[in-house]
Design a protein around this motif. Structure first.
Motif, PDB file in Angstrom:
ATOM      1  N   VAL A  23       0.839  -1.200   0.000  1.00 19.63           N
ATOM      2  CA  VAL A  23       0.000   0.000   0.000  1.00 19.63           C
ATOM      3  C   VAL A  23       0.877   1.254   0.000  1.00 19.63           C
ATOM      4  CG1 VAL A  23      -1.603   1.359   1.426  1.00 19.63           C
ATOM      5  CG2 VAL A  23      -2.027  -1.071   1.040  1.00 19.63           C
ATOM      6  N   LEU A  24       1.910   1.262   0.826  1.00 21.01           N
ATOM      7  CA  LEU A  24       2.777   2.432   0.908  1.00 21.01           C
ATOM      8  C   LEU A  24       3.589   2.637  -0.371  1.00 21.01           C
ATOM      9  CD1 LEU A  24       3.886   2.144   4.628  1.00 21.01           C
ATOM     10  CD2 LEU A  24       2.481   3.944   3.632  1.00 21.01           C
ATOM     11  N   VAL A  25       4.090   1.566  -0.964  1.00 21.22           N
ATOM     12  CA  VAL A  25       4.834   1.701  -2.224  1.00 21.22           C
ATOM     13  C   VAL A  25       3.907   2.173  -3.337  1.00 21.22           C
ATOM     14  CG1 VAL A  25       6.058   0.409  -4.035  1.00 21.22           C
ATOM     15  CG2 VAL A  25       6.690   0.108  -1.653  1.00 21.22           C
ATOM     16  N   THR A  26       2.700   1.627  -3.371  1.00 23.10           N
ATOM     17  CA  THR A  26       1.727   2.074  -4.375  1.00 23.10           C
ATOM     18  C   THR A  26       1.426   3.553  -4.208  1.00 23.10           C
ATOM     19  OG1 THR A  26       0.748  -0.130  -4.446  1.00 23.10           O
ATOM     20  CG2 THR A  26      -0.603   1.685  -5.281  1.00 23.10           C
ATOM     21  N   PHE A  27       1.280   3.994  -2.966  1.00 30.80           N
ATOM     22  CA  PHE A  27       1.011   5.402  -2.725  1.00 30.80           C
ATOM     23  C   PHE A  27       2.235   6.250  -3.058  1.00 30.80           C
ATOM     24  CE2 PHE A  27      -2.449   7.914  -1.429  1.00 30.80           C
ATOM     25  CZ  PHE A  27      -1.936   9.085  -0.898  1.00 30.80           C
ATOM     26  N   ALA A  48      -5.913  15.394   7.640  1.00 27.62           N
ATOM     27  CA  ALA A  48      -6.752  14.209   7.878  1.00 27.62           C
ATOM     28  C   ALA A  48      -5.986  13.162   8.681  1.00 27.62           C
ATOM     29  CB  ALA A  48      -7.219  13.617   6.551  1.00 27.62           C
ATOM     30  N   GLY A  49      -4.721  12.956   8.355  1.00 31.76           N
ATOM     31  CA  GLY A  49      -3.901  12.012   9.110  1.00 31.76           C
ATOM     32  C   GLY A  49      -3.752  12.427  10.556  1.00 31.76           C
ATOM     33  N   GLY A  50      -3.567  13.723  10.792  1.00 33.79           N
ATOM     34  CA  GLY A  50      -3.450  14.226  12.155  1.00 33.79           C
ATOM     35  C   GLY A  50      -4.723  14.041  12.951  1.00 33.79           C
ATOM     36  N   VAL A  51      -5.855  14.280  12.320  1.00 38.45           N
ATOM     37  CA  VAL A  51      -7.145  14.110  13.002  1.00 38.45           C
ATOM     38  C   VAL A  51      -7.362  12.648  13.379  1.00 38.45           C
ATOM     39  CG1 VAL A  51      -9.659  14.215  12.658  1.00 38.45           C
ATOM     40  CG2 VAL A  51      -8.234  16.143  11.983  1.00 38.45           C
ATOM     41  N   ILE A  52      -7.064  11.747  12.457  1.00 40.89           N
ATOM     42  CA  ILE A  52      -7.245  10.321  12.742  1.00 40.89           C
ATOM     43  C   ILE A  52      -6.310   9.870  13.865  1.00 40.89           C
ATOM     44  CG2 ILE A  52      -6.955   7.994  11.787  1.00 40.89           C
ATOM     45  CD1 ILE A  52      -8.050   9.166   9.142  1.00 40.89           C
ATOM     46  N   LEU A  53      -5.061  10.309  13.824  1.00 42.29           N
ATOM     47  CA  LEU A  53      -4.132   9.963  14.904  1.00 42.29           C
ATOM     48  C   LEU A  53      -4.591  10.541  16.236  1.00 42.29           C
ATOM     49  CD1 LEU A  53      -0.592  10.235  13.318  1.00 42.29           C
ATOM     50  CD2 LEU A  53      -1.749   8.200  14.118  1.00 42.29           C
ATOM     51  N   PHE A  54      -5.147  11.736  16.210  1.00 43.89           N
ATOM     52  CA  PHE A  54      -5.669  12.348  17.435  1.00 43.89           C
ATOM     53  C   PHE A  54      -6.809  11.517  18.008  1.00 43.89           C
ATOM     54  CE2 PHE A  54      -8.695  15.300  19.476  1.00 43.89           C
ATOM     55  CZ  PHE A  54      -7.916  15.671  20.560  1.00 43.89           C
ATOM     56  N   LEU A  55      -7.709  11.061  17.152  1.00 47.46           N
ATOM     57  CA  LEU A  55      -8.829  10.237  17.621  1.00 47.46           C
ATOM     58  C   LEU A  55      -8.345   8.912  18.194  1.00 47.46           C
ATOM     59  CD1 LEU A  55     -11.419  10.916  14.770  1.00 47.46           C
ATOM     60  CD2 LEU A  55     -11.423  11.833  17.105  1.00 47.46           C
ATOM     61  N   ILE A  56      -7.340   8.306  17.544  1.00 42.87           N
ATOM     62  CA  ILE A  56      -6.775   7.069  18.079  1.00 42.87           C
ATOM     63  C   ILE A  56      -6.114   7.337  19.421  1.00 42.87           C
ATOM     64  CG2 ILE A  56      -4.979   5.314  17.718  1.00 42.87           C
ATOM     65  CD1 ILE A  56      -5.658   5.478  14.706  1.00 42.87           C
ATOM     66  N   SER A  91      -0.965   9.096   8.195  1.00 48.32           N
ATOM     67  CA  SER A  91       0.295   9.815   8.407  1.00 48.32           C
ATOM     68  C   SER A  91       1.435   9.172   7.626  1.00 48.32           C
ATOM     69  CB  SER A  91       0.641   9.841   9.894  1.00 48.32           C
ATOM     70  OG  SER A  91      -0.333  10.576  10.591  1.00 48.32           O
ATOM     71  N   ALA A  92       1.469   7.847   7.595  1.00 47.10           N
ATOM     72  CA  ALA A  92       2.501   7.158   6.809  1.00 47.10           C
ATOM     73  C   ALA A  92       2.316   7.429   5.319  1.00 47.10           C
ATOM     74  CB  ALA A  92       2.460   5.658   7.091  1.00 47.10           C
ATOM     75  N   LEU A  93       1.068   7.432   4.862  1.00 45.37           N
ATOM     76  CA  LEU A  93       0.794   7.731   3.460  1.00 45.37           C
ATOM     77  C   LEU A  93       1.235   9.149   3.114  1.00 45.37           C
ATOM     78  CD1 LEU A  93      -2.757   6.133   3.109  1.00 45.37           C
ATOM     79  CD2 LEU A  93      -0.615   5.246   2.196  1.00 45.37           C
ATOM     80  N   ALA A  94       0.929  10.094   3.991  1.00 46.23           N
ATOM     81  CA  ALA A  94       1.337  11.482   3.761  1.00 46.23           C
ATOM     82  C   ALA A  94       2.855  11.603   3.765  1.00 46.23           C
ATOM     83  CB  ALA A  94       0.725  12.387   4.829  1.00 46.23           C
ATOM     84  N   THR A  95       3.511  10.892   4.653  1.00 45.88           N
ATOM     85  CA  THR A  95       4.967  10.966   4.741  1.00 45.88           C
ATOM     86  C   THR A  95       5.637  10.448   3.474  1.00 45.88           C
ATOM     87  OG1 THR A  95       4.890  10.730   7.149  1.00 45.88           O
ATOM     88  CG2 THR A  95       6.980  10.209   6.063  1.00 45.88           C
ATOM     89  N   VAL A  96       5.226   9.263   2.999  1.00 48.54           N
ATOM     90  CA  VAL A  96       5.859   8.726   1.793  1.00 48.54           C
ATOM     91  C   VAL A  96       5.552   9.590   0.585  1.00 48.54           C
ATOM     92  CG1 VAL A  96       5.978   6.362   2.658  1.00 48.54           C
ATOM     93  CG2 VAL A  96       4.021   7.046   1.275  1.00 48.54           C
ATOM     94  N   LEU A  97       4.363  10.154   0.534  1.00 49.28           N
ATOM     95  CA  LEU A  97       4.011  11.038  -0.572  1.00 49.28           C
ATOM     96  C   LEU A  97       4.885  12.286  -0.563  1.00 49.28           C
ATOM     97  CD1 LEU A  97       2.110  11.700  -2.926  1.00 49.28           C
ATOM     98  CD2 LEU A  97       0.658  12.867  -1.277  1.00 49.28           C
ATOM     99  N   LEU A  98       5.077  12.876   0.607  1.00 46.59           N
ATOM    100  CA  LEU A  98       5.910  14.082   0.706  1.00 46.59           C
ATOM    101  C   LEU A  98       7.368  13.779   0.385  1.00 46.59           C
ATOM    102  CD1 LEU A  98       4.368  15.765   3.871  1.00 46.59           C
ATOM    103  CD2 LEU A  98       4.152  16.499   1.495  1.00 46.59           C
ATOM    104  N   LEU A  99       7.870  12.643   0.847  1.00 47.43           N
ATOM    105  CA  LEU A  99       9.258  12.282   0.547  1.00 47.43           C
ATOM    106  C   LEU A  99       9.480  12.192  -0.962  1.00 47.43           C
ATOM    107  CD1 LEU A  99      10.001   9.492   3.190  1.00 47.43           C
ATOM    108  CD2 LEU A  99      10.998  11.770   3.102  1.00 47.43           C
ATOM    109  N   VAL A 100       8.600  11.495  -1.640  1.00 51.29           N
ATOM    110  CA  VAL A 100       8.766  11.292  -3.075  1.00 51.29           C
ATOM    111  C   VAL A 100       8.495  12.572  -3.855  1.00 51.29           C
ATOM    112  CG1 VAL A 100       7.862  10.032  -5.069  1.00 51.29           C
ATOM    113  CG2 VAL A 100       8.319   8.835  -2.947  1.00 51.29           C
ATOM    114  N   SER A 101       7.531  13.366  -3.422  1.00 52.22           N
ATOM    115  CA  SER A 101       7.227  14.587  -4.173  1.00 52.22           C
ATOM    116  C   SER A 101       8.325  15.640  -4.016  1.00 52.22           C
ATOM    117  CB  SER A 101       5.876  15.160  -3.753  1.00 52.22           C
ATOM    118  OG  SER A 101       5.913  15.623  -2.426  1.00 52.22           O
TER     119      SER A 101
END
Length: 145
Positions: A23-27, A48-56, A91-101
């Motif tokens: 999933v992370l490589v695909t993203f 969105a990642g921050g909100v979800i982590l906050f709820l968890i 958050s992991a999806l956002a991180t890998v996206l930012l790294l690659v972009s």
């Protein structure tokens, strides 16, 4: 994973870590196109990642009888909640996206770093029972609060 027989845990952990890695490589490869298709910005993904982590985190601080991720069905989990959102969450999806972009020329380095990270996660999950015994009863109580 208490309800999963010990013999199946290693296979299950391997499967879940593999799904999260895929999933992370695909993203990493197609995340920018996906965000454009959905008309989302990188900022909105981060929020969105921050909100979800906050709820968890709230559910971890104020525990519920059904656990952090809610009531799960009996038997072994499949993809949710172990692979997604625990390992490959927003958050992991956002991180890998930012790294690659930000540095697309280093794509293979990012994939290697992700593979190493998933290896560490898999080993941690595989040896979690032994780690728990090593930490002892008191620290387990502290960690479960």
């Amino acid at each position: 994973m208490k309800q999963v027989p010990k013999a199946r845990r290693t296979r299950m952990i391997l499967r879940e870590v593999s799904v999260a890695f895929c999933v992370l490589v695909t993203f990493m490869l197609f995340g920018q196109q996906f965000l454009q298709l959905m008309h989302l910005s990188e900022t909105s993904l981060g929020i969105a990642g921050g909100v979800i982590l906050f709820l968890i985190a709230l559910r971890m601080v104020f525990p519920h009888p059904e656990g952090v991720f809610g009531d799960t069905s009996e038997g072994e989990p499949f993809i949710v909640p172990l692979a997604i959102p625990l390992l490959a969450g927003p958050s992991a999806l956002a991180t890998v996206l930012l790294l690659v972009s930000r540095e697309p020329a280093r794509l293979w380095e990012w994939i290697g770093a992700l593979a190493l990270t998933m290896l560490v996660c898999g080993l941690t999950l595989a040896f979690s029972e032994k780690i728990s015994l090593l930490l002892g009863r008191v620290s387990r109580r502290l960690l479960s609060v």
